[in-house]
Design an enzyme around this catalytic site. Structure first.
Site, mmCIF file in Angstrom:
data_model
loop_
_atom_site.group_PDB
_atom_site.id
_atom_site.type_symbol
_atom_site.label_atom_id
_atom_site.label_comp_id
_atom_site.label_asym_id
_atom_site.label_seq_id
_atom_site.Cartn_x
_atom_site.Cartn_y
_atom_site.Cartn_z
ATOM 1 N N TYR A 33 42.285 24.088 52.821
ATOM 2 C CA TYR A 33 43.262 24.807 53.640
ATOM 3 C C TYR A 33 42.566 25.619 54.710
ATOM 4 O O TYR A 33 41.347 25.777 54.720
ATOM 5 C CB TYR A 33 44.113 25.727 52.769
ATOM 6 C CG TYR A 33 43.427 27.016 52.361
ATOM 7 C CD1 TYR A 33 43.726 28.220 53.002
ATOM 8 C CD2 TYR A 33 42.481 27.035 51.337
ATOM 9 C CE1 TYR A 33 43.102 29.400 52.632
ATOM 10 C CE2 TYR A 33 41.854 28.206 50.968
ATOM 11 C CZ TYR A 33 42.174 29.391 51.618
ATOM 12 O OH TYR A 33 41.538 30.559 51.258
ATOM 13 N N LYS A 144 36.615 25.397 52.018
ATOM 14 C CA LYS A 144 37.828 26.207 51.848
ATOM 15 C C LYS A 144 38.808 25.459 50.942
ATOM 16 O O LYS A 144 39.895 25.046 51.344
ATOM 17 C CB LYS A 144 38.447 26.515 53.212
ATOM 18 C CG LYS A 144 39.236 27.826 53.252
ATOM 19 C CD LYS A 144 39.515 28.236 54.682
ATOM 20 C CE LYS A 144 40.455 29.409 54.792
ATOM 21 N NZ LYS A 144 39.893 30.667 54.285
ATOM 22 N N GLU A 176 30.457 37.741 49.457
ATOM 23 C CA GLU A 176 31.631 37.940 50.313
ATOM 24 C C GLU A 176 32.719 38.584 49.471
ATOM 25 O O GLU A 176 32.464 39.013 48.348
ATOM 26 C CB GLU A 176 32.100 36.603 50.887
ATOM 27 C CG GLU A 176 32.465 35.571 49.821
ATOM 28 C CD GLU A 176 32.861 34.217 50.397
ATOM 29 O OE1 GLU A 176 33.025 34.113 51.627
ATOM 30 O OE2 GLU A 176 33.017 33.272 49.608
ATOM 31 N N LEU A 200 32.072 31.403 52.482
ATOM 32 C CA LEU A 200 32.814 30.642 53.469
ATOM 33 C C LEU A 200 32.460 31.176 54.851
ATOM 34 O O LEU A 200 32.450 32.394 55.067
ATOM 35 C CB LEU A 200 34.315 30.787 53.233
ATOM 36 C CG LEU A 200 35.194 30.039 54.231
ATOM 37 C CD1 LEU A 200 35.108 28.535 54.003
ATOM 38 C CD2 LEU A 200 36.634 30.507 54.143
#
Length: 285
Positions: A33, A144, A176, A200
Site C-alpha cells: 500500500y 510497504k 523508525e 521504510l
C-alpha cells in the site's frame, strides 16, 4: 461524495463496496500500500508515492493491473470526486483473488483498492509525546506491506500510554516509528537512519532532508542510538499525512526543546513546499 472507495474498477462509498471472499488479502495480507495527503484536490508528491508503491509491489512480485501513469491519473480523478479541500488518500494492491493456497499462479493479476476521506493535518507547533518499544518486525521493513500487526499493536500501546506514536529500536539502535519516521537534531546537524531494509523509505523524510540541504543544515544519514535520541536537541517525527511534528516527551521523560530555531526553519520549509505543490493558502484550510 464525502468519502470514496474503489475496488477493481467499482466506485462507491466504503459501506457500498464488497470484496471477493477469495481475495488473498483476507488470508495472507498479501499486498502492498501507500498513502499521502490530498490538498486542493492534488495528490501530494504523487510521483514519489507511485514510485515507492510500484517498487514495493515489484519486490513481492505483485502485478499491478495499471501502468504507473494511468494509475496516477485515476487517483487524481477519484480525488476530484470527493468533497473538501484536504484529504487522506490511501491505495493498495493485493495479489489477486483465487482459491486459498500459499503459492500463487504466475499470471495472477493484482486488485487495486483506493480509499479517500476528509483529513485534517496536525499542527506542527504542538509537540507530541512518544514511547519506545523493541522492534520485533520482520527484516523487510523497506516494503510497504499490508502485514501491519506489529505496528498496530505498537500504536495501541502508545494510545494506552497517552502518547501519539511508538519509536521502534533493535537493541540500542533506533529504527523508525510504528507508522512514521523519526530523526533528530543535535548541535545543528540533522541525523536520520539510512534507507536500508530496517526502515521504510519515508517520502516526507526524504523531502525534509532536501529541505535541510536548501537551508544549509548538515545531514548525516546513519543509525543513532536510544541514548542519542534521548539527548537530542530536537526529535522530529514525519509521515505522509503529518509533516515534521516534534516530540517533548519519550517514555514519560522530557526531551527536545533545545533547538527551536532550526526546528522552525525546517518546519516552515517543509510546509512551504506542500503549499506550493497544492496551491493551498494554509496548512489547515
Amino acid at each position: 461524495m464525502k468519502e470514496l472507495a474503489y475496488y477493481d474498477g467499482t466506485i462507491g462509498t466504503p459501506d457500498e463496496l464488497t470484496i471477493p471472499f477469495n481475495d488473498r488479502v483476507h488470508f495472507f495480507g498479501d499486498g502492498v500500500y501507500d498513502a499521502t495527503v490530498g490538498g486542493n484536490h492534488k495528490v501530494y508528491l504523487l510521483q514519489d508515492h507511485l514510485d515507492r508503491f510500484y517498487s514495493s509491489a515489484k519486490a513481492l512480485d505483485i502485478k499491478i493491473p495499471m501502468e504507473k501513469e494511468e494509475f496516477g491519473e485515476l487517483l487524481t480523478r477519484l480525488l476530484s470526486m470527493v468533497e473538501g479541500e484536504t484529504h487522506f488518500v490511501y491505495w493498495q494492491v493485493t495479489r489477486g483473488a483465487g482459491t486459498r493456497n500459499h503459492t500463487f499462479a504466475d499470471d495472477m493479476l493484482g486488485k487495486l483498492w483506493v480509499m479517500i476521506r476528509p483529513n485534517r493535518l496536525k499542527d506542527p507547533e504542538v509537540p507530541v509525546s512518544l514511547i519506545t518499544r523493541e522492534d520485533t518486525r520482520f527484516y523487510h521493513c523497506n516494503i510497504k506491506t499490508l502485514n501491519l500487526i506489529p505496528s498496530v499493536m505498537a500504536s495501541q500501546k502508545a494510545k494506552e500510554a497517552g502518547a501519539e506514536e511508538t519509536i521502534f529500536h533493535r537493541g540500542e539502535i533506533v529504527t523508525e516509528c510504528a507508522h512514521s519516521n523519526v530523526s533528530i537534531l543535535k548541535d545543528g546537524i540533522f541525523y536520520s537512519h539510512p534507507n536500508d531494509t530496517m526502515i521504510l523509505r519515508g517520502i516526507s523524510k526524504t523531502h525534509m532532508i532536501s529541505a535541510c540541504y536548501r537551508l544549509g543544515i548538515p545531514v548525516i544519514e546513519r543509525p543513532f542510538t536510544l541514548s542519542e535520541l534521548m539527548d537530542a536537541d530536537e526529535i522530529i517525527v514525519t509521515s505522509s499525512s503529518n509533516f515534521c511534528l516534534h516530540a517533548n516527551q519519550i517514555d514519560g521523560k522530557p526531551v527536545g526543546g533545545k533547538d527551536p530555531k532550526n526546528l522552525l526553519l525546517i518546519q516552515d520549509e517543509v510546509i512551504s513546499e506542500y503549499l506550493a505543490y497544492t496551491g493551498k493558502k494554509s496548512l489547515f484550510d
